[in-house]
Design a protein around this motif. Structure first.
Motif, mmCIF file in Angstrom:
data_model
loop_
_atom_site.group_PDB
_atom_site.id
_atom_site.type_symbol
_atom_site.label_atom_id
_atom_site.label_comp_id
_atom_site.label_asym_id
_atom_site.label_seq_id
_atom_site.Cartn_x
_atom_site.Cartn_y
_atom_site.Cartn_z
ATOM 1 N N CYS A 178 -8.731 3.136 6.309
ATOM 2 C CA CYS A 178 -9.476 4.027 5.402
ATOM 3 C C CYS A 178 -8.799 4.160 4.044
ATOM 4 O O CYS A 178 -9.408 4.676 3.100
ATOM 5 C CB CYS A 178 -9.641 5.404 6.036
ATOM 6 S SG CYS A 178 -8.088 6.295 6.254
ATOM 7 N N PHE A 209 -3.873 -11.027 12.293
ATOM 8 C CA PHE A 209 -4.219 -10.656 13.678
ATOM 9 C C PHE A 209 -5.656 -10.120 13.795
ATOM 10 O O PHE A 209 -5.912 -9.087 14.414
ATOM 11 C CB PHE A 209 -3.215 -9.656 14.247
ATOM 12 C CG PHE A 209 -2.767 -8.582 13.279
ATOM 13 C CD1 PHE A 209 -3.541 -7.464 13.035
ATOM 14 C CD2 PHE A 209 -1.548 -8.707 12.619
ATOM 15 C CE1 PHE A 209 -3.122 -6.484 12.156
ATOM 16 C CE2 PHE A 209 -1.113 -7.726 11.723
ATOM 17 C CZ PHE A 209 -1.908 -6.611 11.495
ATOM 18 N N VAL A 244 -4.766 -9.483 7.053
ATOM 19 C CA VAL A 244 -3.838 -9.650 8.181
ATOM 20 C C VAL A 244 -4.213 -10.841 9.058
ATOM 21 O O VAL A 244 -5.403 -11.156 9.203
ATOM 22 C CB VAL A 244 -3.809 -8.361 9.032
ATOM 23 C CG1 VAL A 244 -3.171 -7.213 8.262
ATOM 24 C CG2 VAL A 244 -5.203 -7.970 9.493
ATOM 25 N N TYR A 264 0.811 -1.207 0.000
ATOM 26 C CA TYR A 264 0.000 0.000 0.000
ATOM 27 C C TYR A 264 0.848 1.263 0.000
ATOM 28 O O TYR A 264 0.367 2.312 -0.409
ATOM 29 C CB TYR A 264 -1.001 -0.028 1.166
ATOM 30 C CG TYR A 264 -2.039 -1.082 0.891
ATOM 31 C CD1 TYR A 264 -2.968 -0.895 -0.124
ATOM 32 C CD2 TYR A 264 -2.046 -2.282 1.573
ATOM 33 C CE1 TYR A 264 -3.888 -1.869 -0.440
ATOM 34 C CE2 TYR A 264 -2.967 -3.265 1.269
ATOM 35 C CZ TYR A 264 -3.877 -3.061 0.260
ATOM 36 O OH TYR A 264 -4.775 -4.035 -0.061
ATOM 37 N N ALA A 267 -2.735 5.197 12.308
ATOM 38 C CA ALA A 267 -2.852 4.286 13.446
ATOM 39 C C ALA A 267 -2.930 2.860 12.949
ATOM 40 O O ALA A 267 -3.511 2.587 11.894
ATOM 41 C CB ALA A 267 -4.110 4.598 14.258
ATOM 42 N N ASP A 268 -2.323 1.979 13.722
ATOM 43 C CA ASP A 268 -2.479 0.548 13.487
ATOM 44 C C ASP A 268 -3.827 0.155 14.082
ATOM 45 O O ASP A 268 -4.166 0.589 15.193
ATOM 46 C CB ASP A 268 -1.339 -0.212 14.172
ATOM 47 C CG ASP A 268 -1.335 -1.678 13.786
ATOM 48 O OD1 ASP A 268 -2.352 -2.362 14.021
ATOM 49 O OD2 ASP A 268 -0.320 -2.139 13.249
ATOM 50 N N VAL A 301 -13.609 -1.702 5.781
ATOM 51 C CA VAL A 301 -13.875 -2.275 4.454
ATOM 52 C C VAL A 301 -12.556 -2.804 3.893
ATOM 53 O O VAL A 301 -11.588 -2.051 3.769
ATOM 54 C CB VAL A 301 -14.468 -1.206 3.512
ATOM 55 C CG1 VAL A 301 -14.629 -1.753 2.098
ATOM 56 C CG2 VAL A 301 -15.805 -0.705 4.052
ATOM 57 N N TRP A 302 -12.532 -4.106 3.603
ATOM 58 C CA TRP A 302 -11.356 -4.734 2.994
ATOM 59 C C TRP A 302 -10.114 -4.641 3.876
ATOM 60 O O TRP A 302 -9.037 -4.323 3.403
ATOM 61 C CB TRP A 302 -11.051 -4.105 1.621
ATOM 62 C CG TRP A 302 -12.024 -4.415 0.542
ATOM 63 C CD1 TRP A 302 -13.108 -5.224 0.592
ATOM 64 C CD2 TRP A 302 -11.998 -3.889 -0.811
ATOM 65 N NE1 TRP A 302 -13.751 -5.249 -0.623
ATOM 66 C CE2 TRP A 302 -13.092 -4.438 -1.500
ATOM 67 C CE3 TRP A 302 -11.152 -3.020 -1.481
ATOM 68 C CZ2 TRP A 302 -13.360 -4.135 -2.843
ATOM 69 C CZ3 TRP A 302 -11.418 -2.714 -2.806
ATOM 70 C CH2 TRP A 302 -12.512 -3.265 -3.478
ATOM 71 N N LEU A 303 -10.262 -4.947 5.149
ATOM 72 C CA LEU A 303 -9.089 -5.012 6.028
ATOM 73 C C LEU A 303 -8.835 -6.433 6.526
ATOM 74 O O LEU A 303 -7.720 -6.933 6.426
ATOM 75 C CB LEU A 303 -9.251 -4.070 7.232
ATOM 76 C CG LEU A 303 -8.178 -4.245 8.329
ATOM 77 C CD1 LEU A 303 -6.792 -3.903 7.802
ATOM 78 C CD2 LEU A 303 -8.491 -3.400 9.559
ATOM 79 N N ALA A 343 -2.685 2.588 8.534
ATOM 80 C CA ALA A 343 -1.298 2.410 8.965
ATOM 81 C C ALA A 343 -0.298 2.792 7.883
ATOM 82 O O ALA A 343 0.885 2.972 8.184
ATOM 83 C CB ALA A 343 -1.083 0.950 9.379
#
Ligand SMILES: C[S@@+](CC[C@H](N)C(=O)[O-])C[C@H]1O[C@@H](n2cnc3c(N)ncnc32)[C@H](O)[C@@H]1O
Length: 250
Positions: free
Chosen positions: A48, A114, A112, A8, A88-89, A106-108, A69
């Motif tokens: 975002c 975690f 990952v 990203y 921010a993480d 949305v789409w996170l 992030a």
């Protein structure tokens, strides 16, 4: 898919036009709003990105902030939404306990491993009655039953997806959040083409499906590259968004 945070930092420049632009963003924002309680006054859009979706989550009386992030994504979001985005993480949000009415992502979660830390952190910052709205089963949505999917399906591993709905629901329950509805939105512009899919295969986007087996990846890419209508997009996916609410009594 080999979407990593590092991607990203370099993808920000062409992210919007390759992820369906405004039509996809409007559909995603409308879906988030369908799951946010009518009286909500604050919403944090986690991950975002460039703010394309965040800026379209608009309702009278609702203050919307974005957090991401990746520096480059956030730069784009900051230009679009001055003063409304922060770096921010998603695992460590700079908000007090019980301070937000809604958290969207949305789409996170597909990206990952975690998931639990993200769900736990969202549960921490939500007020009683607040709602977490997240996309689930993203990769599975890409199987629209096309000729490309007939080739890819045997290699997909939906049971391993970090954002599978059953897993997210169990994690939400473990952190005191109860199911509070679901909806879907059309991934305008996200319909796969054979040429694009072959290119992604060769670039290693689906490396996790093949556990580093280069020959298997190349052979699938060759089969996809032999399909007809190489540049014709197949149907757009329908992405699922699930909501989890923090009980008023907790
Ligand atoms: C596929 S993009 C989605 C962006 C936006 N939600 C949209 O729908 O256009 C994923 C975003 O997640 C962000 N991201 C990945 N891991 C993150 C983390 N741990 N905390 C916050 N953001 C993260 C990336 O930087 C990227 O902007």
């Amino acid at each position: 898919m080999a979407d990593t945070l590092l991607d990203y930092e370099t993808e920000a420049a062409h992210y919007d036009e390759t992820r369906g632009g405004v039509p996809r963003a409007e559909a995603a924002a409308a879906a988030v709003l369908r799951l946010v309680p009518p009286g909500a006054r604050t919403l944090l859009d986690l991950a975002c990105g460039t703010g394309l979706v965040t800026g379209r989550i608009v309702r009278p009386g609702l203050k919307v902030l974005g957090a991401d992030a990746a520096h480059a994504m956030l730069l784009a979001a900051g230009r679009r939404l001055p003063g409304r985005v922060l770096r921010a993480d998603a695992r460590r949000l700079p908000f007090p306990d019980a301070s937000l009415d809604a958290v969207g992502a949305v789409w996170l979660l597909h990206l990952v491993p975690f998931t639990e830390e993200i769900v736990a952190e969202a549960a921490r910052v939500l007020r009683p009655g607040g709602v977490l709205a997240v996309t689930v089963d993203k990769d599975a949505a890409h199987d629209v039953g096309s000729d490309i999917d007939a080739l890819l399906r045997p290699h997909r591993a939906p049971g391993a997806a970090h954002d599978r709905a059953g897993r997210v629901e169990a994690l939400a329950a473990a952190h005191g959040l109860a199911p509070a509805g679901a909806t879907a939105f059309t991934g305008h512009g996200q319909g796969a083409t054979p040429e694009g899919t072959a290119r992604k295969l060769r670039a290693g986007y689906y490396a996790s499906w093949f556990r580093g087996d280069r020959a298997a990846t190349d052979s699938l890419a060759t089969a996809v590259a032999a399909l007809p209508d190489q540049s014709r997009p197949r149907p757009a996916p329908e992405y699922r968004l699930a909501a989890y609410a923090k009980p008023v009594s907790s």
